[in-house]
Design an enzyme around this catalytic site. Structure first.
Site, short mmCIF file in Angstrom:
data_model
loop_
_atom_site.label_atom_id
_atom_site.label_comp_id
_atom_site.label_asym_id
_atom_site.label_seq_id
_atom_site.Cartn_x
_atom_site.Cartn_y
_atom_site.Cartn_z
N SER A 147 29.23 30.85 -46.56
CA SER A 147 28.72 29.62 -46.74
C SER A 147 27.59 30.05 -47.57
O SER A 147 26.92 31.09 -47.77
CB SER A 147 28.22 29.26 -45.20
OG SER A 147 27.23 28.09 -45.48
N TYR A 160 23.53 31.15 -37.41
CA TYR A 160 24.75 30.88 -38.33
C TYR A 160 24.45 31.53 -39.76
O TYR A 160 25.12 31.83 -40.40
CB TYR A 160 24.97 29.39 -38.62
CG TYR A 160 26.00 29.14 -39.48
CD1 TYR A 160 27.22 29.04 -39.14
CD2 TYR A 160 25.74 28.58 -40.84
CE1 TYR A 160 28.17 28.54 -40.15
CE2 TYR A 160 26.83 28.17 -41.63
CZ TYR A 160 27.80 28.26 -41.20
OH TYR A 160 29.04 27.86 -42.20
#
Length: 267
Positions: A147, A160
């Site tokens: 990501s 995350y």
């Protein structure tokens, strides 16, 4: 006689993973559709792979397991080998988050942090470790689905962001460690129009974030699952001179917002 190639894609019941296995099957790859909880969706994805892959001779294998569990990771690889005797591509797509907000630190307890890192980072490590000798034997490749959060420090939650940063670093490490036999790369999407975001922040919240993202991004668009799958397929099939790459797939948002437009939340 041409021997079909074999791909194991974790978290491939839905979203990016489902788009990836479906595209691979259409190209004649034998594919492992893996899921942790989304059995109904994974079975639908398996049916789609069979449909598009029938003419190309593609076969499917549906497997369940928790990639945070090393025993489960080894079992996924072994089941693939038991079925087809080889492994040519590993796509580490399984992932999770907590939509707590990067600054809402009190909402993140140790168990949540450890679980997210366990799936997103430790899971990828365990899958690569289990698959490495077989990928070396086939001259295969690894693609990690990371990501922009891991590169920019902006995302749905601190654990995350940390997990994707670790995944990016491991991509570089394994690109060196497994060379020259195995190529290891990562794709780093920004906002993707899948249920991942709408389930996490609600339909209305997702519409607002998407509108802001598309207004600000240099390419004026968020990615779809098929966009990410297309990049993954290129890294698998076409990028013969590419390893250790962290490919940003965010409509150019990592460059900054277009002039005069505020940057929305990303990752």
């Amino acid at each position: 006689m041409h021997t079909p190639r074999v791909a194991l894609v974790t978290g491939s019941g839905t979203g990016v993973g489902a788009a990836t296995v479906t595209a691979l099957a259409a190209r004649g790859w034998h594919v492992v559709i893996h899921y942790a909880r989304s059995e109904t969706e994974a079975r639908a994805t398996e049916a789609a792979c069979r449909s598009v892959g029938e003419a190309a001779g593609a076969q499917t294998l549906l497997l369940q397991g928790d990639v945070a569990d090393d025993t489960a990771c080894r079992a996924l690889v072994q089941a693939t080998l038991d079925r087809w005797g080889q492994l040519d591509a590993l796509v580490n797509n399984a992932g999770m988050t907590s939509f707590a907000g990067a600054a809402n630190w009190d909402a993140i307890d140790a168990q949540t942090f450890q679980r997210i890192v366990g799936v997103n980072a430790m899971g990828a490590f365990q899958m690569i470790r289990a698959a490495a000798p077989h990928l070396q034997a086939s001259g295969g490749c690894v693609v990690n689905v990371s990501s922009t959060a891991g590169a920019l420090g902006i995302g749905s939650s601190v654990p995350y962001i940390a997990s994707k940063g670790a995944l990016n670093a491991m991509t570089l490490y394994f690109a060196r460690a497994l060379a020259p036999a195995v190529r290891v790369n990562a794709v780093c999407p920004g906002l993707i129009t899948t249920r991942w975001f709408s389930d996490g922040i609600g339909e209305e919240g997702f519409r607002k974030v998407k509108a802001g993202y598309e207004a600000a991004a240099p390419l004026a668009r968020a990615s779809e699952a098929e966009d990410v799958a297309e990049a993954i397929l290129w890294l698998i099939e076409g990028a013969r001179s590419t390893t250790g790459e962290l490919l940003m797939l965010d409509g150019g948002m990592h460059l900054g917002a277009r002039s005069g437009v505020p940057v929305p939340g990303r990752g």
